[in-house]
Design an enzyme around this catalytic site. Sequence first.
Site, PDB file in Angstrom:
ATOM      1  N   LEU B  93       0.805  -1.285   0.056  1.00 18.77           N
ATOM      2  CA  LEU B  93       0.006  -0.166   0.090  1.00 18.77           C
ATOM      3  C   LEU B  93       1.031   1.237   0.088  1.00 18.77           C
ATOM      4  O   LEU B  93       0.338   2.311  -0.280  1.00 18.77           O
ATOM      5  CB  LEU B  93      -0.977   0.002   1.239  1.00 18.77           C
ATOM      6  CG  LEU B  93      -1.884  -1.243   1.031  1.00 18.77           C
ATOM      7  CD1 LEU B  93      -2.866  -1.165   2.467  1.00 18.77           C
ATOM      8  CD2 LEU B  93      -2.911  -1.354  -0.159  1.00 18.77           C
ATOM      9  N   TYR B 362     -11.108  -5.225   5.550  1.00 16.43           N
ATOM     10  CA  TYR B 362     -10.056  -4.284   4.922  1.00 16.43           C
ATOM     11  C   TYR B 362      -9.477  -4.697   3.855  1.00 16.43           C
ATOM     12  O   TYR B 362      -9.467  -5.590   3.180  1.00 16.43           O
ATOM     13  CB  TYR B 362      -9.080  -3.925   6.042  1.00 16.43           C
ATOM     14  CG  TYR B 362      -7.890  -4.721   6.498  1.00 16.43           C
ATOM     15  CD1 TYR B 362      -7.769  -5.931   6.085  1.00 16.43           C
ATOM     16  CD2 TYR B 362      -7.180  -4.465   7.586  1.00 16.43           C
ATOM     17  CE1 TYR B 362      -6.875  -6.956   6.381  1.00 16.43           C
ATOM     18  CE2 TYR B 362      -6.033  -5.247   8.239  1.00 16.43           C
ATOM     19  CZ  TYR B 362      -6.052  -6.655   7.532  1.00 16.43           C
ATOM     20  OH  TYR B 362      -5.363  -7.346   8.029  1.00 16.43           O
ATOM     21  N   GLU B 363      -9.045  -3.393   2.986  1.00 17.64           N
ATOM     22  CA  GLU B 363      -8.634  -3.356   1.616  1.00 17.64           C
ATOM     23  C   GLU B 363      -9.713  -3.886   0.661  1.00 17.64           C
ATOM     24  O   GLU B 363      -9.643  -4.741  -0.239  1.00 17.64           O
ATOM     25  CB  GLU B 363      -7.496  -4.000   1.552  1.00 17.64           C
ATOM     26  CG  GLU B 363      -5.985  -3.550   2.170  1.00 17.64           C
ATOM     27  CD  GLU B 363      -4.935  -3.893   1.815  1.00 17.64           C
ATOM     28  OE1 GLU B 363      -4.747  -4.345   0.411  1.00 17.64           O
ATOM     29  OE2 GLU B 363      -4.029  -3.911   2.749  1.00 17.64           O
ATOM     30  N   GLY B 364     -11.039  -3.496   1.083  1.00 14.28           N
ATOM     31  CA  GLY B 364     -12.284  -3.830   0.376  1.00 14.28           C
ATOM     32  C   GLY B 364     -12.784  -5.004   0.993  1.00 14.28           C
ATOM     33  O   GLY B 364     -12.289  -6.163   1.096  1.00 14.28           O
TER      34      GLY B 364
END
Lengths: 257, 380
Positions: B93, B362-364
């Site tokens: 990220l 998280y992260e979608g």
Amino acid sequence: MDIVVCLKQTFDTEAKIVLNSNGKIDGTGVNLIMNPYDEFAVEEALKLKEKFGGQVTLVSMGGERVTESLRTALAMGCDEAVLIQDPDLESPDEWVTAEVLAKAVSKIPYDIILAGRIAVDDGSGQVAIRLADALKIPSVNCIIKLEVEDGKAAATREIDGGTELIEVRLPAVLTAQKGLNIPRYPSMMGIMKAKKKEIKGMTLADLGIGAADLPRKMSITKFSLPSPRKGGIKISGEAADAAKELARILREEAKVI
Amino acid sequence: MNFDLNEDHIMMRKMVRDFAEQECAPGAEDRDEKEEFPMELWKKCGELGLTGITFPEEYCGVGADYLSYAITVEELSRVDASLGVTISAHSSLCANPIYLFGTEEQKQKYLVPLVTGEKMGAFGLTEAMAGSDASGTRTTAVREGNEFIINGSKIFITNGYYADTYVITAQMDKSKGNRGIAAFILEKGMPGFTFGKKEKKMGIRSSATYELVFENVRIPAENLLGEEGQGFKIAMVTLDYGRIGIASQALGIAQGAYEQALKYSKERSQFGKTLSELEVIQFKLADMALQIEAARLLVYQACHMATEHRPVSKYSAMAKVHASETANMVATQAVQILGGYGYTRDYPVERMMRDAKITEIYEGTSEIQRIVIAANILKD
């Protein structure tokens, strides 16, 4: 400072040992590792290289799968490797192994030769010492500390109830005992670099040895597995009587007290 | 098609597993309990090259493929999912968007120290009003001469406070919606850049999750990442690759919980048999193993697509949704198999079950992953 490390690939210490129908140890599907004591030797060689510069060359004897352990040591930072492979080297005894290693090592420049003090599989503890003898150089075994200066090594070795400090002129063979160091992990970069390093294959012919030059001086007659663990004994009855019975068994049968 | 790992990958797995078992596992329970960030382990990860696996050697990276990265995050997460996400958020990220979208100067200045592990990275996209929908971004960036002035805040930022380098998104032109968003590189310590609340979480408790606060943070114009208006795209591409990291983390949690359950089932006796001899437990173990293998194949396939620079979005979304749902199923069943013991903190499956949940969020979220998958399969 040029360093040679003798490395052996052994069974994983957690491997389950099974005998095949011929009574030989069955290596099928067994996980193989670098002999843990040789890992100490590799680490010590790398520390010396970091301090004094030079080359670390690995020398090993065995089958094709030994390349896995050699690659690991190369990934840790060793520079190159020699793997001696030959059909005439099936089931060598310690004398044969030492003679062959000596021939291979004598082609490589070295100031120090390091090895594990023992291989965890057959546990003979002979090869490194015999190698020193074949090369006509001194050896110190079971070292737990090493300092090198002015062509001399000060090696601390374990003895019963203490340690002794031995000074030896180089070149010499030194064998590593647990406690000498903590081997590093191969780094990611080291792993990537390892595949570009050379593992030089050698046969007996390359070393100028004929099969007839290597008569075995020993042969293994038989392997046997430890007898399976027996079930425990349950002592019943009142606590006081049971304790008495337990003491009797420990003294008279188990003979531990 | 070859399902065998090559020699490098086998050696990498062994190295990371040895490191994880010997150095990371022993303190994992304690760090979870105390919410203690694994700073010492982070440094060791840097020395071993685990902080820059997929980046080329010219930026001091290892120059290895995505599979090497996935195996690393998987093996770390198998014993400590908090450490797994620390590495994943840093690499995927922060370092990755700088690598993909940064200028050469930005790469030399920011990417190199991230890759070597000298600096740690974080990524700020989520805000109070912008979660799954990034168009709600309220953080603003205004150009003033040779600088941008950033105002606003970001929440739930993994590696927050501990990280040195932050890639964040900010709105430059609200009328343009997502196309008005830009991405920037911030450094810890810039005047006006502070940290707000530290989240107290259900799981991955030893990973740090902080609020980032920006009050008139002035950053030089050269810290714009990509172009103005490209921020949303940068974030989406970053997440497409980032999902491989979270999928690997989930896979590691599942593998760790499964191994605990398998071991326990062979030791624990009830009704005169070990649990592993009871069909009802065998069926649970079989389902766990089955889902883990399927998840692993999906994760490794996504790695293949990423390494080959082929469209990764669909594959990383599939890998993430399946691996995260597997992690939750497996960890829950592992607790079930361990019974009362599994529910206590004496056994790691309790932590693993808590750690697993976040991988679906998280992260979608899993819901967003399905939107991504649907969008990909319907556009053809």
